[in-house]
Write a protein that holds these residues in place. Structure first.
Motif, mmCIF file in Angstrom:
data_model
loop_
_atom_site.group_PDB
_atom_site.id
_atom_site.type_symbol
_atom_site.label_atom_id
_atom_site.label_comp_id
_atom_site.label_asym_id
_atom_site.label_seq_id
_atom_site.Cartn_x
_atom_site.Cartn_y
_atom_site.Cartn_z
ATOM 1 N N GLY A 85 1.072 -1.498 -0.192
ATOM 2 C CA GLY A 85 0.207 -0.227 -0.059
ATOM 3 C C GLY A 85 0.942 1.455 -0.336
ATOM 4 O O GLY A 85 0.580 2.731 0.259
ATOM 5 N N ALA A 121 -8.921 7.698 -0.720
ATOM 6 C CA ALA A 121 -9.373 6.332 -0.889
ATOM 7 C C ALA A 121 -10.227 6.168 -2.544
ATOM 8 O O ALA A 121 -9.825 5.016 -2.879
ATOM 9 N N ARG A 125 -8.079 4.142 -5.510
ATOM 10 C CA ARG A 125 -9.333 3.406 -6.511
ATOM 11 C C ARG A 125 -10.287 3.824 -7.742
ATOM 12 O O ARG A 125 -9.766 2.795 -8.995
ATOM 13 N N ASP A 153 -11.256 -2.057 -0.927
ATOM 14 C CA ASP A 153 -12.471 -1.292 -0.010
ATOM 15 C C ASP A 153 -10.560 -1.333 1.261
ATOM 16 O O ASP A 153 -9.414 0.006 1.527
ATOM 17 N N TRP A 156 -6.754 0.290 -0.375
ATOM 18 C CA TRP A 156 -7.221 1.683 -0.366
ATOM 19 C C TRP A 156 -7.296 2.326 -0.084
ATOM 20 O O TRP A 156 -6.700 3.723 0.061
ATOM 21 N N ALA A 157 -7.806 2.402 1.443
ATOM 22 C CA ALA A 157 -7.991 2.595 2.919
ATOM 23 C C ALA A 157 -5.903 3.222 3.042
ATOM 24 O O ALA A 157 -5.840 3.905 3.695
ATOM 25 N N THR A 158 -5.821 2.159 3.339
ATOM 26 C CA THR A 158 -4.014 1.837 3.755
ATOM 27 C C THR A 158 -3.352 2.634 3.038
ATOM 28 O O THR A 158 -2.599 2.988 3.621
ATOM 29 N N GLU A 160 -4.317 5.901 1.415
ATOM 30 C CA GLU A 160 -4.786 6.518 2.026
ATOM 31 C C GLU A 160 -3.704 6.982 3.331
ATOM 32 O O GLU A 160 -3.322 8.348 3.424
ATOM 33 N N GLU A 161 -3.870 5.959 4.004
ATOM 34 C CA GLU A 161 -3.067 6.461 5.293
ATOM 35 C C GLU A 161 -2.072 6.202 5.526
ATOM 36 O O GLU A 161 -1.248 6.755 5.695
#
Length: 299
Positions: A85, A121, A125, A153, A156-158, A160-161
């Motif tokens: 990620g 995210a 994506r 999900d 892509w959250a990872t 963004e983090e």
């Protein structure tokens, strides 16, 4: 007197000996398209679990907004991501472009600062899946390289983090890397704990027929290796994310950046202090960049 040595060919041995001579890329667009089609050229290093790094293209000419309100934006040449990620931002220049010496560094910092702030995210994506559709690549195959048991999900959250924390790679790619850029890359790598910075020199050799060889040479790996251990377990402690967010907001609402001090300590060190002023009046954040002598490690 020293003798200047001409750049040597490489030799392809088959039924005979074929000399491949160094050859520039005809256009920057050709250079960019090559990297988009063959990201393996940029695969060096490894993932957190020791597996070889494999970059996957998120988008070519990735839009980088400069605010949530205006339509103004920058355009990054390539955005890649790996199975951890971690996003990789790539800016491509030919040696003939004089911006490769220093101006490209300011460009890249703009992209990193604003990408960390304005790439959610959902946007990442969507960009990735649109790229797969354009390239005719099935999503199932594309995601197989990335997910490792996660859902899209979650993955892509990872990403963004990672961006928000400043955990990313910045790659300057050119057919020749000037000394000025190498020095800046090595300096930035020593200062930024969460962000890895590299310069990749990609030399092209051409011979008779369709014979073509690409030879990458990476600058910045030593500085990155030296900071990897100190970075372990320190996610979230670095001031880099705050600095990137404040940097991206300069010029908005009266914010500004001042260079407060630049001095040497007499022990082989130098220190540069940056002060960011931002509303409300009187509020500010200070960031120190300290150059340490080669071979010294922070304790």
């Amino acid at each position: 007197m020293g003798m200047e040595v001409a750049e040597q060919p490489v030799f392809l041995l088959g039924e005979g000996l074929n000399a491949l001579e160094p050859a520039p890329f005809d256009t920057e667009a050709e250079f960019q398209a090559l990297l988009a089609r063959h990201p393996r050229i940029l695969d060096f290093g490894s993932l957190a679990d020791g597996r070889p790094l494999r970059l996957v293209l998120v988008a070519r000419e990735m839009r980088v907004p400069t605010s949530t309100e205006s339509g103004s934006a920058y355009w990054l040449d390539h955005l890649f991501v790996d199975a951890d990620g971690v996003p990789t931002l790539v800016e491509v220049k030919r040696a003939a472009d004089t911006r490769i010496r220093r101006e490209v560094v300011g460009q890249m910092l703009d992209y990193a600062a604003n990408g960390a702030r304005y790439w959610p995210a959902a946007l990442l994506r969507r960009s990735f899946e649109e790229t797969c559709a354009v390239d005719g690549r099935p999503l199932e195959d594309a995601y197989q390289e990335l997910l490792g048991g996660q859902s899209p999900d979650e993955f892509w959250a990872t990403v963004e983090e990672r961006l928000a924390a400043g955990r990313m790679r910045l790659l300057f790619v050119a057919d020749r890397i000037p000394l000025e850029l190498r020095a800046i890359v090595e300096f930035l790598n020593r200062q930024l704990r969460q962000t890895d910075v590299y310069a990749v020199e990609l030399t092209q050799y051409r011979g008779s027929g369709d014979h073509r060889v690409l030879v990458p040479r990476v600058h910045g790996e030593v500085a990155t290796a030296n900071k990897t251990q100190s970075r372990s377990g320190q996610a979230g402690k670095s001031g880099v994310p705050q600095f990137l967010r404040l940097l991206s907001g300069l010029g908005q609402g009266g914010s500004r950046l001042d260079v407060v001090t630049a001095r040497g300590s007499g022990q082989g060190r130098s220190r540069l202090q940056l002060r960011v002023h931002h509303p409300p009046p009187g509020k500010r954040r200070d960031f120190g960049l300290r150059e340490r002598p080669a071979g010294r490690r922070r304790t």
